[in-house]
Write an enzyme that holds these catalytic residues in place. Structure first.
Site, mmCIF file in Angstrom:
data_model
loop_
_atom_site.group_PDB
_atom_site.id
_atom_site.type_symbol
_atom_site.label_atom_id
_atom_site.label_comp_id
_atom_site.label_asym_id
_atom_site.label_seq_id
_atom_site.Cartn_x
_atom_site.Cartn_y
_atom_site.Cartn_z
ATOM 1 N N ARG A 50 19.189 -2.602 -5.379
ATOM 2 C CA ARG A 50 19.971 -3.199 -4.281
ATOM 3 C C ARG A 50 21.360 -3.575 -4.798
ATOM 4 O O ARG A 50 21.462 -4.228 -5.834
ATOM 5 C CB ARG A 50 19.238 -4.440 -3.722
ATOM 6 N N ASP B 45 10.129 -7.336 3.617
ATOM 7 C CA ASP B 45 9.245 -6.399 2.909
ATOM 8 C C ASP B 45 8.248 -7.223 2.086
ATOM 9 O O ASP B 45 8.631 -7.794 1.079
ATOM 10 C CB ASP B 45 10.107 -5.500 2.017
ATOM 11 N N HIS C 99 13.163 -2.933 -8.018
ATOM 12 C CA HIS C 99 13.649 -3.030 -6.633
ATOM 13 C C HIS C 99 14.971 -3.797 -6.579
ATOM 14 O O HIS C 99 15.873 -3.411 -5.843
ATOM 15 C CB HIS C 99 12.619 -3.729 -5.747
ATOM 16 N N GLU D 165 12.958 -15.217 -1.350
ATOM 17 C CA GLU D 165 11.529 -15.003 -1.573
ATOM 18 C C GLU D 165 10.746 -15.956 -0.672
ATOM 19 O O GLU D 165 10.966 -17.158 -0.686
ATOM 20 C CB GLU D 165 11.203 -15.166 -3.055
HETATM 21 N N1 LIG Z 1 9.327 -11.383 -5.121
HETATM 22 C C1 LIG Z 1 10.059 -10.292 -4.933
HETATM 23 N N2 LIG Z 1 9.452 -9.186 -4.463
HETATM 24 C C2 LIG Z 1 10.204 -8.085 -4.255
HETATM 25 C C3 LIG Z 1 11.594 -8.063 -4.502
HETATM 26 N N3 LIG Z 1 12.046 -6.820 -4.190
HETATM 27 C C4 LIG Z 1 10.985 -6.114 -3.761
HETATM 28 N N4 LIG Z 1 9.868 -6.865 -3.797
HETATM 29 C C5 LIG Z 1 8.512 -6.503 -3.374
HETATM 30 O O1 LIG Z 1 8.146 -5.198 -3.774
HETATM 31 C C6 LIG Z 1 7.157 -4.684 -2.883
HETATM 32 C C7 LIG Z 1 7.346 -3.211 -2.601
HETATM 33 O O2 LIG Z 1 7.292 -2.505 -3.797
HETATM 34 P P1 LIG Z 1 6.234 -1.389 -4.205
HETATM 35 O O3 LIG Z 1 4.914 -2.006 -4.421
HETATM 36 O O4 LIG Z 1 6.886 -0.677 -5.352
HETATM 37 O O5 LIG Z 1 6.229 -0.447 -2.933
HETATM 38 P P2 LIG Z 1 5.070 0.229 -2.093
HETATM 39 O O6 LIG Z 1 4.948 -0.576 -0.846
HETATM 40 O O7 LIG Z 1 3.829 0.511 -2.886
HETATM 41 O O8 LIG Z 1 5.693 1.649 -1.845
HETATM 42 P P3 LIG Z 1 6.605 2.220 -0.728
HETATM 43 O O9 LIG Z 1 5.683 2.671 0.358
HETATM 44 O O10 LIG Z 1 7.302 3.397 -1.370
HETATM 45 O O11 LIG Z 1 7.525 1.150 -0.272
HETATM 46 C C8 LIG Z 1 7.283 -5.457 -1.598
HETATM 47 O O12 LIG Z 1 6.081 -6.136 -1.346
HETATM 48 C C9 LIG Z 1 8.427 -6.454 -1.865
HETATM 49 O O13 LIG Z 1 8.128 -7.728 -1.320
HETATM 50 C C10 LIG Z 1 12.224 -9.265 -4.992
HETATM 51 O O14 LIG Z 1 13.428 -9.330 -5.218
HETATM 52 N N5 LIG Z 1 11.395 -10.341 -5.186
#
Ligand SMILES: Nc1nc2c(ncn2[C@@H]2O[C@H](COP(=O)(O)OP(=O)(O)OP(=O)(O)O)[C@@H](O)[C@H]2O)c(=O)[nH]1
Length: 176
Positions: free
Chosen positions: A53, A83, A49, A61
């Site tokens: 970006r 998110d 992820h 975080e």
């Molecule tokens: N700690 C941390 N978490 C991250 C970061 N970037 C993304 N995430 C986490 O990654 C998670 C989303 O990723 P996935 O589990 O691959 O997505 P998903 O929700 O199953 O799938 P989608 O429905 O496609 O979004 C979220 O809970 C974000 O908080 C980051 O830089 N640091």
């Protein structure tokens, strides 16, 4: 400032949709992540992820202190993506935090937010009733939180199979 809630199931494409909507805003962007990496697979997911970006993004975080993180992010960035709310809720419940008080704090931070903000949340509870009380509580709290947020934001989108379905205020978020 306008706000957006993007709902969907696991791997529905909800994060991608929310990211694209925020990336349509010019300037600096802040990503507030509520996830924590507890194993190598999650570390890899997070790294993917982050790689997705570009240089416009900064990452904050915030597994618990979301209201504070939103206020801080809004001072540094021109748009903010949170998110995801459902993982935050799970962190609150497992940390024995006061979910109602924390939710009110978040809604107050949203009301004061001077820049466009988008929230990602899971639509849980469309399957069978869980067999244990903690899971049932989580399911109920998640539904309640989504309803509260949906009332407050300008636009709500439900994403399934990568396709967005407008639930409220189509196109109102960050328009113009
Ligand atoms: N700690 C941390 N978490 C991250 C970061 N970037 C993304 N995430 C986490 O990654 C998670 C989303 O990723 P996935 O589990 O691959 O997505 P998903 O929700 O199953 O799938 P989608 O429905 O496609 O979004 C979220 O809970 C974000 O908080 C980051 O830089 N640091």
């Amino acid at each position: 400032m306008t706000s957006l809630l993007v709902l969907g199931g696991a791997r529905s494409g909800k994060s991608r949709h929310a990211q694209a909507r925020i990336e349509a805003v010019p300037g600096r962007l802040a990503f507030i992540a509520t996830a924590q990496a507890f194993d190598a697979e999650m570390e890899e997911r997070i790294a993917r992820h982050q790689a997705d970006r570009d240089a416009r993004w900064t990452t904050i975080e915030a597994p618990l202190d979301l209201a504070e993180a939103l206020a801080r992010a809004a001072q540094e960035a021109d748009a903010v993506l949170v998110d995801c709310l459902t993982l935050w809720l799970s962190n609150l419940i497992l940390g024995d935090e006061d979910v109602a008080a924390r939710s009110e704090e978040l809604l107050a931070a949203l009301a004061r937010c001077p820049v466009p903000v988008a929230f990602v949340a899971n639509e849980v509870g469309m399957g069978i009733v869980p067999g244990n009380a903690l899971s049932r509580r989580f399911r109920d709290e998640a539904g309640r939180l989504n309803q509260r947020l949906a009332q407050e934001v300008d636009e709500v989108v439900f994403v399934a199979a990568g396709l967005p379905l407008a639930l409220k205020g189509a196109g109102k978020f960050a328009a113009g």
